[in-house]
Design a protein around this motif. Structure first.
Motif, PDB file in Angstrom:
ATOM      1  N   LEU A  60     -21.248  39.089  48.728  1.00  0.00           N
ATOM      2  CA  LEU A  60     -20.550  37.859  49.117  1.00  0.00           C
ATOM      3  C   LEU A  60     -20.422  37.781  50.635  1.00  0.00           C
ATOM      4  O   LEU A  60     -20.675  36.740  51.248  1.00  0.00           O
ATOM      5  CB  LEU A  60     -19.159  37.816  48.484  1.00  0.00           C
ATOM      6  CG  LEU A  60     -19.092  37.705  46.956  1.00  0.00           C
ATOM      7  CD1 LEU A  60     -17.647  37.805  46.482  1.00  0.00           C
ATOM      8  CD2 LEU A  60     -19.710  36.401  46.483  1.00  0.00           C
ATOM      9  N   ALA A  61     -20.030  38.919  51.241  1.00  0.00           N
ATOM     10  CA  ALA A  61     -19.847  38.941  52.692  1.00  0.00           C
ATOM     11  C   ALA A  61     -21.161  38.715  53.429  1.00  0.00           C
ATOM     12  O   ALA A  61     -21.222  37.952  54.400  1.00  0.00           O
ATOM     13  CB  ALA A  61     -19.225  40.278  53.112  1.00  0.00           C
ATOM     14  N   THR A  62     -22.238  39.377  52.973  1.00  0.00           N
ATOM     15  CA  THR A  62     -23.525  39.240  53.663  1.00  0.00           C
ATOM     16  C   THR A  62     -24.109  37.841  53.477  1.00  0.00           C
ATOM     17  O   THR A  62     -24.749  37.303  54.379  1.00  0.00           O
ATOM     18  CB  THR A  62     -24.521  40.292  53.153  1.00  0.00           C
ATOM     19  OG1 THR A  62     -24.628  40.213  51.728  1.00  0.00           O
ATOM     20  CG2 THR A  62     -24.067  41.690  53.542  1.00  0.00           C
ATOM     21  N   THR A  63     -23.879  37.246  52.309  1.00  0.00           N
ATOM     22  CA  THR A  63     -24.372  35.880  52.079  1.00  0.00           C
ATOM     23  C   THR A  63     -23.650  34.890  52.992  1.00  0.00           C
ATOM     24  O   THR A  63     -24.281  34.028  53.614  1.00  0.00           O
ATOM     25  CB  THR A  63     -24.180  35.473  50.614  1.00  0.00           C
ATOM     26  OG1 THR A  63     -24.909  36.357  49.765  1.00  0.00           O
ATOM     27  CG2 THR A  63     -24.675  34.047  50.382  1.00  0.00           C
ATOM     28  N   ILE A  64     -22.338  35.022  53.073  1.00  0.00           N
ATOM     29  CA  ILE A  64     -21.565  34.150  53.955  1.00  0.00           C
ATOM     30  C   ILE A  64     -22.016  34.321  55.395  1.00  0.00           C
ATOM     31  O   ILE A  64     -22.196  33.347  56.136  1.00  0.00           O
ATOM     32  CB  ILE A  64     -20.058  34.444  53.814  1.00  0.00           C
ATOM     33  CG1 ILE A  64     -19.552  33.953  52.450  1.00  0.00           C
ATOM     34  CG2 ILE A  64     -19.257  33.806  54.941  1.00  0.00           C
ATOM     35  CD1 ILE A  64     -18.125  34.355  52.139  1.00  0.00           C
ATOM     36  N   ASP A  65     -22.235  35.573  55.813  1.00  0.00           N
ATOM     37  CA  ASP A  65     -22.670  35.836  57.182  1.00  0.00           C
ATOM     38  C   ASP A  65     -24.052  35.239  57.451  1.00  0.00           C
ATOM     39  O   ASP A  65     -24.303  34.696  58.532  1.00  0.00           O
ATOM     40  CB  ASP A  65     -22.695  37.350  57.425  1.00  0.00           C
ATOM     41  CG  ASP A  65     -22.905  37.691  58.892  1.00  0.00           C
ATOM     42  OD1 ASP A  65     -22.058  37.305  59.714  1.00  0.00           O
ATOM     43  OD2 ASP A  65     -23.915  38.332  59.206  1.00  0.00           O
ATOM     44  N   SER A  66     -24.940  35.316  56.457  1.00  0.00           N
ATOM     45  CA  SER A  66     -26.295  34.793  56.642  1.00  0.00           C
ATOM     46  C   SER A  66     -26.324  33.277  56.744  1.00  0.00           C
ATOM     47  O   SER A  66     -27.267  32.709  57.286  1.00  0.00           O
ATOM     48  CB  SER A  66     -27.196  35.246  55.484  1.00  0.00           C
ATOM     49  OG  SER A  66     -26.839  34.593  54.269  1.00  0.00           O
ATOM     50  N   LEU A  67     -25.285  32.624  56.220  1.00  0.00           N
ATOM     51  CA  LEU A  67     -25.253  31.161  56.225  1.00  0.00           C
ATOM     52  C   LEU A  67     -24.565  30.586  57.464  1.00  0.00           C
ATOM     53  O   LEU A  67     -24.512  29.360  57.627  1.00  0.00           O
ATOM     54  CB  LEU A  67     -24.540  30.647  54.971  1.00  0.00           C
ATOM     55  CG  LEU A  67     -25.294  30.819  53.651  1.00  0.00           C
ATOM     56  CD1 LEU A  67     -24.422  30.408  52.474  1.00  0.00           C
ATOM     57  CD2 LEU A  67     -26.574  29.988  53.658  1.00  0.00           C
ATOM     58  N   LYS A  68     -24.047  31.443  58.343  1.00  0.00           N
ATOM     59  CA  LYS A  68     -23.344  30.955  59.529  1.00  0.00           C
ATOM     60  C   LYS A  68     -24.228  30.050  60.375  1.00  0.00           C
ATOM     61  O   LYS A  68     -23.781  29.025  60.899  1.00  0.00           O
ATOM     62  CB  LYS A  68     -22.849  32.135  60.368  1.00  0.00           C
ATOM     63  CG  LYS A  68     -21.632  32.840  59.795  1.00  0.00           C
ATOM     64  CD  LYS A  68     -21.183  33.958  60.713  1.00  0.00           C
ATOM     65  CE  LYS A  68     -19.946  34.669  60.153  1.00  0.00           C
ATOM     66  NZ  LYS A  68     -19.528  35.787  61.030  1.00  0.00           N
ATOM     67  N   ALA A  69     -25.501  30.463  60.524  1.00  0.00           N
ATOM     68  CA  ALA A  69     -26.400  29.669  61.357  1.00  0.00           C
ATOM     69  C   ALA A  69     -26.760  28.335  60.719  1.00  0.00           C
ATOM     70  O   ALA A  69     -27.248  27.426  61.396  1.00  0.00           O
ATOM     71  CB  ALA A  69     -27.684  30.457  61.640  1.00  0.00           C
ATOM     72  N   GLY A  70     -26.504  28.195  59.422  1.00  0.00           N
ATOM     73  CA  GLY A  70     -26.853  26.967  58.724  1.00  0.00           C
ATOM     74  C   GLY A  70     -25.675  26.059  58.431  1.00  0.00           C
ATOM     75  O   GLY A  70     -25.788  25.130  57.618  1.00  0.00           O
ATOM     76  N   VAL A  71     -24.532  26.322  59.079  1.00  0.00           N
ATOM     77  CA  VAL A  71     -23.352  25.497  58.843  1.00  0.00           C
ATOM     78  C   VAL A  71     -23.561  24.105  59.437  1.00  0.00           C
ATOM     79  O   VAL A  71     -23.940  23.963  60.607  1.00  0.00           O
ATOM     80  CB  VAL A  71     -22.093  26.148  59.450  1.00  0.00           C
ATOM     81  CG1 VAL A  71     -20.910  25.182  59.396  1.00  0.00           C
ATOM     82  CG2 VAL A  71     -21.750  27.432  58.701  1.00  0.00           C
TER      83      VAL A  71
END
Length: 299
Positions: A127-138
Motif C-alpha cells: 500500500l505504501a509503495t503504491t501510494i508513493d509510486s503514484l505521487k508523480a501522477g497526482v
C-alpha cells in the motif's frame, strides 16, 4: 495489482466492523489499482486513500504489536534493547512504513515482537509503495463533470473574494455563497467568510478582517504550544469515529507527537499567510471602473 487476499489483517479488521468498513477497503484498493493502470490519481482521492491507509496502519500496529507485546505491563518482560527499538518507531501514517522497514532490516534483535513488526510491515508495504509510486501522477482538482454545461448567465458578475482570493460571483454587492479551504492543511468550512464582504476590487474590508482573524488564531496557537505539556486528553479519528484518548492510551505517544507537529505547522502557516496578506493590504487600491460614454444627444 492489489487484491484483498494480500492484506489478511486489513480484511479481518474491516470485516469485524460495519459493512461500510469493508466497502471502504475495497474502494481504496479499486482507486489504487485504477491509479496503477492509468498512471494518475486525483489529488482529492489520493488524500482520502492516504488518510484511510494511515488510520488502518496505526490501528493494526496497536492491535498486532503494541497490545500483544508491549502494553498492559508486557514491556516489563522485554530487554532494554527491545524497549528502545519499540520506542524508536513512530507510526505517523502509511508513509512511516518505509523507514520502519529499513530499521527492521538492519536490526539483529530476535523476538516475537520483532516478528510481528516484520509481518505487519511486509503486509502493508505494498500500500505504501503504491501510494508513493503514484505521487508523480497526482492530478490537481476534481474529475471533469460529465453532465452538460450549465447555460451561461450574461449578467453574472465575477470578482475576487477578499478572503480566499478565488474568482466568485457577486450577489447583492457581496460574494456569493462558497466554501473555503485553507492553504496548507486543507481545513475546510462550508461557508467562506468572504460572503459577508464586497469583492477585493471594491473594498479591503474582507482582507482586513482576515488579517485580524489570522492574528487571533496565531496568538491562540502560540498559547496552545506553550501549554502543550499540560494537555491531558486529545481527540483522534479512528476509522471514521472521533474518540478521546488520555496519556495511558497506547495511541497517546504518536497522537501527542502529531499534535505538537500540527501546532508548529499551523504557526508557520499563519505567519506566512499574514506576511502575504499584509503586503496585499499595503498594495491595495480600489478598482477604477471605466468611464461610461455619454449617450445623451448633442446639443
Amino acid at each position: 495489482m492489489l487484491i484483498r487476499e494480500d492484506f489478511p489483517s486489513v480484511y479481518a479488521t474491516t470485516t469485524r466492523g460495519a459493512e461500510r468498513q469493508r466497502q471502504r477497503f475495497e474502494q481504496v484498493l479499486d482507486r489504487l489499482n485504477e491509479g496503477l493502470l492509468t498512471g494518475s490519481i486525483r489529488n482529492v482521492e489520493m488524500k482520502d486513500v492516504k488518510r484511510w491507509c494511515s488510520d488502518i496502519a496505526r490501528d493494526l500496529w496497536d492491535e498486532k504489536v503494541s497490545d500483544v507485546h508491549f502494553n498492559s505491563g508486557k514491556y516489563q518482560n522485554l530487554s532494554e534493547d527491545l524497549r528502545d527499538f519499540y520506542y524508536s518507531i513512530t507510526i505517523m501514517g502509511i508513509h512511516s512504513l518505509s523507514s520502519i522497514d529499513k530499521k527492521l532490516k538492519k536490526t539483529k534483535l530476535d523476538h516475537p515482537m520483532i516478528d510481528a513488526m516484520r509481518s505487519l510491515t511486509a503486509e502493508l508495504m505494498p500500500l505504501a509503495t503504491t501510494i508513493d509510486s503514484l505521487k508523480a501522477g497526482v492530478v490537481m482538482g476534481r474529475a471533469p463533470s460529465t453532465e452538460p454545461p450549465k447555460p451561461v448567465n450574461p449578467n453574472k458578475v465575477v470578482k475576487t473574494c477578499p478572503c480566499c482570493q478565488r474568482a466568485i460571483a457577486v450577489v447583492g454587492g457581496t460574494m456569493a455563497h462558497h466554501g473555503y479551504e485553507r492553504r496548507g492543511n486543507g481545513w475546510q468550512t462550508q461557508s467562506c467568510p468572504g460572503i459577508r464582504f464586497p469583492p477585493i476590487e471594491v473594498s479591503s474590508a474582507g482582507l482586513k478582517w482576515m488579517i485580524e482573524s489570522h492574528e487571533d488564531c496565531l496568538k491562540h496557537t502560540i498559547k496552545l504550544q506553550a501549554e502543550k505539556d499540560s494537555v491531558k486528553s486529545l481527540p483522534i479519528n479512528i476509522a471514521g469515529n472521533v474518540v478521546t484518548i488520555t496519556p495511558d492510551s497506547s495511541r497517546w505517544r504518536n497522537s501527542f507527537r502529531a499534535y505538537e507537529e500540527r501546532l508548529d505547522r499551523d504557526i508557520t502557516w499563519y505567519t506566512d499567510d499574514l506576511v502575504m496578506m499584509r503586503k496585499r493590504l499595503a498594495d491595495w487600491k480600489p478598482e477604477v471602473a471605466p468611464a461610461k460614454e455619454d449617450d445623451s444627444p448633442s446639443p
